[in-house]
Design an enzyme around this catalytic site. Structure first.
Site, PDB file in Angstrom:
ATOM      1  N   GLY A  13     118.128  43.660   7.321  1.00  0.00           N
ATOM      2  CA  GLY A  13     117.071  44.429   7.265  1.00  0.00           C
ATOM      3  C   GLY A  13     115.781  43.935   6.328  1.00  0.00           C
ATOM      4  O   GLY A  13     115.049  44.417   5.648  1.00  0.00           O
ATOM      5  N   THR A  24     112.951  42.546   7.456  1.00  0.00           N
ATOM      6  CA  THR A  24     111.671  43.139   8.166  1.00  0.00           C
ATOM      7  C   THR A  24     111.522  44.739   7.585  1.00  0.00           C
ATOM      8  O   THR A  24     110.140  45.154   7.370  1.00  0.00           O
ATOM      9  CB  THR A  24     111.495  43.070   9.630  1.00  0.00           C
ATOM     10  OG1 THR A  24     111.932  41.684   9.878  1.00  0.00           O
ATOM     11  CG2 THR A  24     110.231  43.212  10.275  1.00  0.00           C
ATOM     12  N   GLU A  81     153.212  39.069  19.776  1.00  0.00           N
ATOM     13  CA  GLU A  81     152.293  40.111  19.148  1.00  0.00           C
ATOM     14  C   GLU A  81     152.787  40.728  17.966  1.00  0.00           C
ATOM     15  O   GLU A  81     152.292  41.052  17.163  1.00  0.00           O
ATOM     16  CB  GLU A  81     151.253  40.685  19.967  1.00  0.00           C
ATOM     17  CG  GLU A  81     150.294  39.992  21.174  1.00  0.00           C
ATOM     18  CD  GLU A  81     149.765  38.903  20.427  1.00  0.00           C
ATOM     19  OE1 GLU A  81     149.167  38.875  19.426  1.00  0.00           O
ATOM     20  OE2 GLU A  81     149.276  37.927  21.270  1.00  0.00           O
TER      21      GLU A  81
END
Lengths: 278, 539
Positions: B141, B143, B364
């Site tokens: 942010g 700009t 997993e």
């Protein structure tokens, strides 16, 4: 200190950068420039387009191929002669050429000029002659080959180039020989210059001049005024002979020709009406 | 292969190829043209070649000289700088639209106040702000904040990218700098103030180089910028403020640019924290039709280290996903899918054998159990045995909030989490697979850093041993450090094994569920754990 070190290291690597891509453009330019110097530098001769032995047939072929003109050509010494016939050469009752005939003559002269420029033959003059098959009248043009080169190299003004063209018109005699061209003997420089002097004087004279050259006296340009009585009758003969002398001086100066030391202008009876040292 | 190589060669050297072809064609045509001429004309052309060449060079030099004179006297005929002048009142971005960045906003507001009350500041002899440098990662942010400054200050705003100053011709960049400063001065004269905003300042603001092999253009552009910024201090310069934005480290900028009097203020813009991210999600979700029941807090927790631009992108991507699924509004599923697309990539549909799938599921599940129950900072958001990219499965976890330091326990928890897949395979199958490769790499790197860099070993070594030159550290010390790394890994594996053996039933349940459903999300994982009386480990 830091920048100095960088500079030093770049200098050290100088040899490495000698042939890098950034320098490629420079080397290409250098190569092209060197190449462009090779031809003139080595006085390199390009093979002539028209060979000495073939120039006569070359002009015949060129005229036929490019302009559909049937021309006979002949090399005699230092002169290349081209000969062509035509039905209707001069306008009736005048010494001016028919426009079509003039065009054809100009084209043949152009072909002869091109050949004279691009040949290894040692030519001094090109001669183009056109004869009328009916009346036997003829028009002959002569060009001095070095004049053509000077014109191409723009060493001569266009007007001067036109003035240096020698043209001779012979009215018809009725004695026509169609199959055998009447080749003229090779032209000498004296003849060429004498004809040019007369032609130039004709152009600038206020009265009509009919004259011919007589080159029997060594180193002397003798011009015989064939219509002397008419000139005397019409006006100022002194002025006309003056124009002739001035023309002679201009022509000889233009060619730096040392062959003529004197000029004698004779009337139709053979009497000298003016003479001067050139 | 040859065709591809030729294509690459063409892409890389397109200009030179075209130039060479043109030159070759021209040379061939020239030779053919020359050959068609009669010898006199050939001789004439070749004879005048050096002269023609020389004439071309002289004309080129004269042309270049004339061009340079024109450029310096009347400005560049090259495409001029497209510095868009925007009136402050035309900028619609206000400070309220800048979400998060609370500290940066505070600094910016102060600058706005200084622009507005310039006369008052001068009266009491205060220092006027001339330059403001905004440094931070991309998409945070900068700009946007600069636009908000222009809006709040109500002065014309000249926005230009650093790359617009870059040109192959030396001096063009510098002339563009002069031009934009001149435009800003004129605007300041008319409107009482002006802001020049240079985005990606690092393009022209890099440290100057002093070499013979180029860089003069960048140097001259930067020199001109420095000179013009000095000129801002003068009275006749008017009320012109320069704002620069860069995502490059400050160290790469030229020190002359950073000295007081040029960029007096620096605003550090960092990635949004948890609260800011929640605000960001709320702000962007207002712009799409979304389910009001979405837990924004959870989304914000999941989006750790995401920039405002990335948050915006996630919401927009979620809207597209909802549209694709013929839903009227964006749901949490769409947002999660959008985030996963960004983070873990798209599914690749590899055909695994049932045995492989079972091994992946156990692997997993091991990770999942250890992270959920034993990791002090991370939340598990997803477990999956769908193949994505090169991964056969994934347990997607991230810190609950951004952490800037990590304790030994947290690092060790990461080591254990990495080893959990290996241990789980060992418990179930007795042998392990190559699927542990990347896990080992992570675990090893962490354990090595703990011992060698952070003094987190147990054998009494303190300090960062990686700063010691190789030849000044004894083999004995190296061996002892490496032994300690192994000891840490063994300890981690042992603890994980004890834990997984204890929770063997849960491991089997998760593996079976994963084989059945392929994917488990946050709520499903939570539900299974709760059903078995387990709670997330929170510190």
């Amino acid at each position: 200190m830091k920048s100095e070190l960088k500079v030093k290291s770049k200098k050290g690597k100088g040899a490495v950068y000698l042939f890098n891509r950034e320098n490629l453009t420079f080397y290409l330019l250098l190569f092209t420039f060197s190449l462009s110097l090779v031809f003139p530098g080595c006085n390199w001769k390009i093979k002539p387009t028209y060979r000495d032995k073939k120039i006569a047939s070359d002009i015949e072929q060129m005229c036929f191929k490019e302009y559909r003109l049937s021309v006979r050509a002949h090399r005699e010494g230092n002169t290349l002669e081209a000969y062509l016939w035509r039905v209707g050469l001069l306008q009736p009752g005048r010494t001016e050429m028919m426009p079509e005939a003039a065009d054809a003559l100009e084209r043949v002269l152009l072909c002869a000029t091109r050949i004279a420029l691009s040949t290894d033959a040692r030519l001094q003059f090109v001669e183009v002659k056109m004869s009328d098959v009916l009346s036997g009248a003829s028009v002959t043009l002569w060009r001095y080959v070095p004049d053509i080169r000077d014109s191409m190299y723009t060493r001569m003004a266009e007007e001067e180039y036109i003035n240096r063209l020698v043209m001779e018109v012979k009215p018809g005699t009725g004695n026509v020989s169609i199959l055998t061209p009447q080749w003229d003997p090779p032209l000498t420089m004296d003849e060429f210059l004498a004809k040019q002097v007369i032609l130039r004087a004709k152009r600038s004279s206020p009265v009509s001049i009919v004259a011919h050259e007589d080159l029997s006296v060594p180193q002397t340009l003798v011009i015989v005024m064939d219509n002397w009585p008419a000139i005397e009758k019409e006006g100022d003969p002194e002025k006309v002979t003056g124009i002739l002398e001035m023309s002679a001086r201009a022509v000889l100066r233009g060619y730096h020709y040392p062959g003529f030391q004197n000029i004698i202008i004779q009337n139709s009876s053979g009497e000298a009406v003016r003479q001067a040292r050139l | 292969m040859l065709l591809k190589r030729l294509k690459i060669l063409w892409w890389n050297h397109k200009f030179w190829f075209i130039l060479t072809v043109i030159l070759v064609v021209l040379v061939i045509l020239s030779i053919l043209g020359l050959a068609s001429l009669e010898s006199f004309f050939q001789q004439q052309i070749l004879g005048t070649l050096p002269l023609e060449f020389l004439k071309a060079i002289v004309w080129s030099i004269l042309g270049a000289w004339f061009f340079v004179i024109l450029v310096y006297r009347y400005g560049s005929p090259l495409p001029s700088i497209r510095a868009g002048k925007i009136k402050g009142t035309d900028v619609t971005v206000s400070f309220n639209d800048v979400i998060g960045l609370s500290e940066a906003k505070r600094d910016a507001m102060e600058v706005v106040q200084l622009i507005r009350d310039r006369a008052r500041v001068k009266k009491i002899g205060g220092k006027l702000v001339r330059g403001l440098l905004m440094v931070g990662p991309p998409g945070c942010g900068k700009t946007y904040l600069a636009k908000a400054i222009a809006h709040e200050a109500g002065v014309p705003f000249f926005s230009v990218a650093g790359s617009e100053f870059v040109e192959v011709f030396v001096g063009v960049g510098a002339s563009r700098v002069r031009k934009i400063f001149q435009m800003a001065k004129q605007a300041a004269f008319v409107h009482g103030g002006a802001i020049i905003f240079i985005d990606e300042l690092d393009v022209i603001g890099q440290q100057r180089t002093f070499s013979f092999m180029g860089g003069q253009e960048t140097n001259s552009t930067l020199n001109q910028l420095l000179v013009n910024m000095d000129g801002l201090a003068k009275e006749e310069a008017g009320n012109v403020i320069m704002i620069g934005a860069t995502n490059a480290a400050e160290a790469i900028l030229d020190p002359a640019l950073l000295r007081p009097g040029r960029f007096d203020r620096k605003i550090m813009i960092s990635k949004p924290n948890l609260k800011d991210r929640e605000e960001l999600f709320r702000y962007y979700m207002k712009k799409v039709k979304s389910n009001p029941a979405i837990d924004v807090g959870r989304l914000a927790r999941k989006a750790v280290h995401k920039s405002p631009a990335e948050v915006e992108n996630i919401v927009k991507e979620a809207a597209l996903i909802a549209l694709r699924h013929d839903r009227e509004e964006v749901d949490v599923k769409d947002l999660v899918e959008a985030m996963e697309r960004v983070d873990i990539g798209l599914e690749t549909h590899l055909d695994l054998t049932p045995a492989e799938r079972e091994r992946v599921a156990y692997h997993e599940s091991g990770h999942l159990l250890v992270i959920y129950c034993q990791h002090p900072t991370d939340d598990v958001f997803k477990a999956s045995i769908k193949t994505r990219g090169g991964a056969l499965g994934v347990v997607y976890h991230s810190p609950r909030e951004e952490l800037f330091t990590k304790t030994r326990d947290e690092l060790f928890a990461n080591v254990k989490a990495a080893l959990a897949g290996y241990v789980s395979e060992k418990i179930k199958f007795g042998v392990t697979s190559t699927g542990v490769g990347s896990d080992f790499e992570n675990a090893m790197r962490l354990a090595h850093a703990m011992v060698w860099n952070f003094g987190m070993g147990s054998n009494g070594f303190v300090g960062d041993f990686t700063v010691i030159p190789e030849n000044q550290i004894s083999n004995d010390v190296k061996n002892r450090l490496n032994d300690e790394v192994q000891a840490l890994l063994h300890q981690g594996a042992k603890e994980v094994e004890e834990f997984l053996r204890k929770e063997r039933d849960l491991l089997d349940i998760f593996a079976r569920t994963l084989l059945e459903k392929q994917e488990l999300d946050y709520d499903e994982i939570e539900a299974i754990f709760k059903a078995h009386g387990k709670e997330r480990l929170t510190v």
